[in-house]
Design a protein around this motif. Sequence first.
Motif, PDB file in Angstrom:
ATOM      1  N   TYR A  77      -6.307  -6.208  -5.837  1.00 25.92           N
ATOM      2  CA  TYR A  77      -7.765  -6.398  -5.817  1.00 25.92           C
ATOM      3  C   TYR A  77      -8.424  -5.189  -5.149  1.00 25.92           C
ATOM      4  N   ALA A  78      -7.870  -4.776  -4.022  1.00 24.25           N
ATOM      5  CA  ALA A  78      -8.451  -3.642  -3.300  1.00 24.25           C
ATOM      6  C   ALA A  78      -8.408  -2.379  -4.153  1.00 24.25           C
TER       7      ALA A  78
ATOM      8  N   PHE B  50       0.836  -1.208   0.000  1.00 23.70           N
ATOM      9  CA  PHE B  50       0.000   0.000   0.000  1.00 23.70           C
ATOM     10  C   PHE B  50       0.869   1.256   0.000  1.00 23.70           C
TER      11      PHE B  50
ATOM     12  N   ILE C 118     -11.113  -2.748  -6.950  1.00 25.73           N
ATOM     13  CA  ILE C 118     -12.493  -2.622  -6.466  1.00 25.73           C
ATOM     14  C   ILE C 118     -12.773  -1.178  -6.054  1.00 25.73           C
ATOM     15  N   GLY C 119     -11.851  -0.592  -5.286  1.00 31.68           N
ATOM     16  CA  GLY C 119     -12.036   0.789  -4.837  1.00 31.68           C
ATOM     17  C   GLY C 119     -12.169   1.748  -6.021  1.00 31.68           C
TER      18      GLY C 119
ATOM     19  N   VAL D 145      -3.982  -9.196  -2.927  1.00 31.02           N
ATOM     20  CA  VAL D 145      -4.943  -8.469  -2.088  1.00 31.02           C
ATOM     21  C   VAL D 145      -4.875  -6.963  -2.377  1.00 31.02           C
ATOM     22  N   THR D 146      -3.658  -6.436  -2.476  1.00 32.24           N
ATOM     23  CA  THR D 146      -3.484  -5.009  -2.703  1.00 32.24           C
ATOM     24  C   THR D 146      -4.097  -4.578  -4.040  1.00 32.24           C
TER      25      THR D 146
END
Lengths: 64, 261, 306
Positions: free
Chosen positions: B122-123, B11, B126-127, B119-120
């Motif tokens: 994907y986030a 992140f 989506i965001g 995960v990063t």
Amino acid sequence: MEVDMQLLAPLIGIQLLLMVIALIDLVRRDAGRVAGGKKWPWALGIIFINTLGPIVYFFVGRKD
Amino acid sequence: MTSYPMIRKEFHELMKTYKILIVPIVFIALMITQPITMKMLPEILANSTGLPKGTVINIPTPSAPEVLSTAISKFSSLGTFVLILVAMGTIAGEKASGVASMVFVKPVSRAKYYLAKAVTYYALTIGSMLIGIGITAYYTQLLFGQLDWAHVWLGTLIYIPNLLLVVTTTICASSFFNNAVGAGGASLLFNIVIFTVPQFLGKFLDMVSPGGLTNAAIMMIQENSTIAEAAITAVPGLAGVLTLNFVFFFMGWYLLERSEI
Amino acid sequence: MRVIECDGLTKEYKDHKALKNVTFSIDNIGCIGFLGGNGAGKTTTIRVLTGLAAPTAGKVKVVGYDVVTERNKVTSEVGYCPQIPAFYNYMTAVEWMHWVGKLYGLDKHTIAQRTDELLELCGINEARNRPISGYSGGMKQRLGIAQALIHNPKLLVLDEPVSALDPMGRHDVLLLIEKLKRHMTVFMSTHILDDVERIADHIVIIKDGTVLLSSSLEELRASHVEPLIEFKLDQEDIDLADVLDGLAWVKEWSQDGGVYKVFANDMPQAKARLPHIVLESGGTLAYYRLSALTLQDIFLKVVNNG
């Protein structure tokens, strides 16, 4: 034409935002970490080529 | 214990490289152009020369749901391209630069490294999509009239697995290749095929393909059918695309475990 | 416990065998020089030792743990810096050190303390809050070593730590290794003999994926170094052949372009007598010195015989 300006406001806002972020990044970066080794061509590209200029800079212009 | 610093680092990197700003902004730009050009279309046509004076052009004003659904379908190809550009170097680039070998001699399992990357991104995806669709829908509503937000959000949720598939396949390619460009090229090729070819391979394959899922999402957003009807239409597509996500996620992981850094 | 135990290590790639039955073991603190030419298999061996690559065959134990089945235990006891260390360039040295510390599961306080110590020790304290992207090759090398030490490893593995550096940088890094080797085992690959001669206590020589020699430097010198006297006469027309052949304490001698090399059975005797013999023959000495085989000579001897 006034109506048109209102209509286009979000697009213009986005373009300005991209341009500002790209310019900030460019200013804070050493010339050695920019593709081509010179900063001014990128500055011109970011300012004068709408949307595409900053995007190309983000994806191709930066070397890390 | 070590998965937390990995995700935090990812992140941190999104912020340092401005990806966390660029991706949502580009998503907004790609989608919001649609309502604006649709609104300006009559004027553009009227101002264009070559039409005999006095010609009356009658273009029916499209409804807000129609405009928004066109925005999503137009977004597909360029959005895919942007996601590939953003994610292609995440593992391949680190292998090429040599950072990967600095990381893997430390007590970090490749599984955690891979999971943190996935995960990063994907986030981020989506965001960015939620922000992009939210702003575009709001603006469309201002120009073309009321939208049913339940349809908008559900349609977006149905559509998102397609974008996740782009991310999954790109990260998978990134595990396999040792340079970002190779990974990006392979992912682009694969995504062009998987998004365009199945519609010619019969009704079933079309339904379970990403293209089928996009159609279901558009059906939901167009508001021509009830939520339940559109949701049922989306089931085969969701099943197909989530399976593909699953398969390529584990394939990428396997490739990374097997690869010599 | 042995620090490194390599037994029959073989590594095959599709088209070639990089390592063939590499066997050696190291059981002491100090600096191990891992010598070999380009393509001899140095980096491949190191990649296996650090768990980056899996051996095709053979058993490899590092600090007592198997590199394949107990990889996590190995990584928490070993520090590694590759030939050209790479970092996330947007981070500063301090950020990188903290991140690495967390990967090793250290607590915040320990990380901060170790970071201060190590950046100071490695001489990059002044640049600690600058992004790594602006670092020179030497600074990156030193940061690479500093970050490999954050968890106080038992074994530090360095791949060609000085070959990419300028003379000043080389000097600094060698001094640093000299300090470190008092507390841990430093396994350092290199193709520069001078470095090994300066700081190594033990050497392992590898060629074409096979270990030719593994021995402490002292033993190596003792077994290969034969004392000899080297001298040259001003007069090239004087021939000492008959005289030298007749001396009991001369083991062997050679003459090339007026330069004589005399190997002695009895060194004190030779040192006392040889100058007189030269003078008696009517010649004068251009130079005269006690000499020994250099590590270079030994290295060439070992490599060529193997």
